[in-house]
Scaffold this motif. Structure first.
Motif: not given
Length: 572
Positions: A470-476, A514-526, A541-542
């Motif tokens: 919840v509310n995080q852009s860092e995957f486990q 919307r900002t959080l979803s973009q951060q999640r996509a960016n994190r995986v791409r990185a 794309k978020g």
């Protein structure tokens, strides 16, 4: 003696006979009725009594006034003998006026002038000129003003539009109305003002459209009108100085008058005021000087609470509200009109390099890197996928199993020396790197009926869905193995490009999701870039909460919707 007396009598008789011709002077044209009143004042008097500043009364407020004005040197005419006569030398007039604001930003006004007494001299010496009536009505006026811009709403100035309409009803023979157009006049204008400490600076400009009257020596008609004022602010004794000007559009005339005023509250909503002025030209209607005084009553309603009624306001006006809905009150929000995070004092977090680490926490905001390195790229000098900090041979490529050092194979048989029983002799792996011993040819097996094996179903690693807390852009950490498989798959299929789609559940502000979803996509791409996949092959794309997989009505559904998915885009 008789002869001398007779001579004097004859002379007197001749003088009497020729007196009309000797003293009856003519003018260049007949004198026609016209409106000589030039006093322009504001019944609302929000900032100034004399100049419209663009600010109207508050909603539901009104102001009424009664004023008496005395002026001298109003109308001068020149006869054929070159001498000027003060046809209208003085005038005493009374004014009944008022203003009212029925709704926000809009104000109506009315003025009724009454000519109490006036007079002059010399009219009897001019042919065709009659002495003006000593009593009558001036031109009644109705007005409307609209407030376009307000300082309290963040505008740099107050800005308003006004319109006055002069109505028939004035007494023509008392110079209280225009002769043509049935006495109608129209006066639109624009007004502007701004507070500067204890004073207000205001100005207006407009045009008074009225009938053209051909008068002796000059024509009178439509004029451009301007006014500027400096007025003090506050609730007590107030003063102002104004300059009013009018430039004729039908004659090369310019009327100019300097005015001053004071006003003092006397209690219970009443206010006493006085004005005075001096004219600098002899244009019809411009007095050499004027004095006026009056009493006004104003009703000021309680101010409207803009914060609770939902009306337009600035963040400064409502410090305890949260105008951008980001959970940070306006008074504590560095970006009160832009949704952001609590940690960033209400401003949106930026991620310039798209690595999933926001700039305020990123030690390398312009270079993508994992959060474990505080946003800085992992150094891998030999490009073997093993970071230098973990690489025992940082300048020689080697597998992670060898801590980044190259695998030695002295005999080049494909079996590493550490597993090769004969490191100096080539041999197959089945013999642990030693040369194969000659063997008897194997017996040919009897053909056996072969059963058809069902084709194995293969699943693409791209079908994996990355889940997020919840509310995080860092995957486990347990997602890294699957992401490594995706990286290997992309390396094995270099012609394939993908779109990394980030999603959230529907809890929280939509813009923040919307900002959080973009951060999640960016994190995986990185992460995939870190694993050697070219960034040009991946688009992040978020979509926020717009594309749920399942219903958000349950905790399980919301958990399933906090995800990143992979969509093949094209094969290059």
């Amino acid at each position: 003696m008789r002869t001398k007396a007779q001579s004097w009598a004859l002379a007197a008789l001749l003088a009497t006979a020729v007196s009309p011709a000797a003293f009856g002077q003519t003018t260049t044209s007949p004198l026609r009725p016209l409106d000589l009143e030039r006093l322009r004042f504001q019944p609302a008097a929000t900032d100034s009594m004399l100049v419209d500043t663009g600010r109207v009364l508050p909603e539901g407020g009104y102001r009424m006034l009664l004023m008496v004005n005395y002026e001298r040197g109003i109308l001068l005419l020149q006869g054929s003998d070159g001498l000027e006569r003060s046809i209208l030398h003085y005038r005493t007039a009374g004014w009944l006026a008022g203003a009212w604001s029925p709704v926000d930003r809009l104000e109506f006004s009315a003025k009724l002038p009454v000519i109490i007494a006036q007079g002059g001299h010399g009219a009897e010496q001019l042919v065709g000129v009659s002495e003006p009536d000593s009593f009558g009505l001036g031109t009644p006026e109705l007005g409307v003003r609209y407030e376009l811009l307000r300082r309290e709403e963040g505008a740099p100035v107050f800005l308003g539009l006004g319109l006055d309409i002069g109505l028939p009803g004035g007494t023509a023979d008392a110079f209280g109305r225009q002769a043509g157009w049935a006495g109608f006049q129209v006066a639109p204008r624009v007004s502007v003002s701004r507070e500067l400490g204890p004073v207000v600076l205001g100005a207006n400009a407009g045009v008074r459209i009225r009938s053209k009257e051909v008068e002796p020596g000059r024509d009178v008609g439509t004029e451009l009108e301007q006014g500027v004022v400096v007025a003090t602010r506050g609730k007590g004794l107030r003063g102002e100085i104004a300059l009013q000007a009018a430039e004729s559009l039908v004659e090369s005339d310019f009327a100019l008058e300097l005015l001053g005023g004071v006003r003092l509250p006397v209690g219970a909503g009443f206010e006493a005021f006085a004005i005075g002025g001096h004219g600098f030209t002899d244009i019809p209607g411009t007095p050499s000087f004027r004095l006026g005084a009056g009493i006004a009553y104003a009703n000021e309603p309680e101010p409207v609470d803009r914060c609770r009624t939902g009306r337009s306001h600035t963040p400064e006006q409502c410090p305890n509200e949260d105008d951008d809905g980001d959970g940070v009150a306006n008074k504590d929000d560095r970006c009160p009109l832009e949704s952001g995070s609590v940690e960033n004092n209400g401003c949106p977090d930026k991620d310039s390099d798209g690595d999933g680490v926001v700039d305020r926490e990123d030690q390398c905001p312009n270079e993508a890197g994992p959060s474990s390195e505080r946003g800085c790229p992992v150094k891998d000098t030999d490009k073997d996928g093993v970071p230098d900090k973990d690489d025992a041979c940082p300048n020689e490529a080697g597998p992670a199993s060898e801590r980044g050092c190259p695998v030695k194979d002295t005999d080049k048989d494909g079996v590493p020396d550490k597993d090769d029983a004969c490191p100096n002799e080539a041999g197959p792996a089945s013999e642990r790197g030693c040369p194969a011993k000659p063997q008897k040819p194997p017996e040919e097996p009897k053909p056996q009926p072969q059963e058809e094996k069902p084709a194995e179903e293969t699943t693409s690693p791209l079908e994996h869905i990355v889940q997020f807390p919840v509310n995080q852009s860092e995957f486990q950490e347990n997602e890294q193995q699957q992401l490594d498989a995706i990286a290997a798959y992309l390396k094995a299929n270099p012609q394939l490009s993908i779109r990394i789609e980030g999603h959230t559940d529907n809890s929280g502000p939509e813009e923040a999701n919307r900002t959080l979803s973009q951060q999640r996509a960016n994190r995986v791409r990185a992460y995939l870039i870190q694993k050697g996949i070219a960034g040009s092959r991946m688009e992040a794309k978020g979509f926020g909460p717009d594309r749920p997989r399942v219903s958000n009505e349950t905790p399980e559904g919301r958990s399933a919707n906090r995800r990143v998915e992979f969509v093949p885009v094209s094969e290059r």
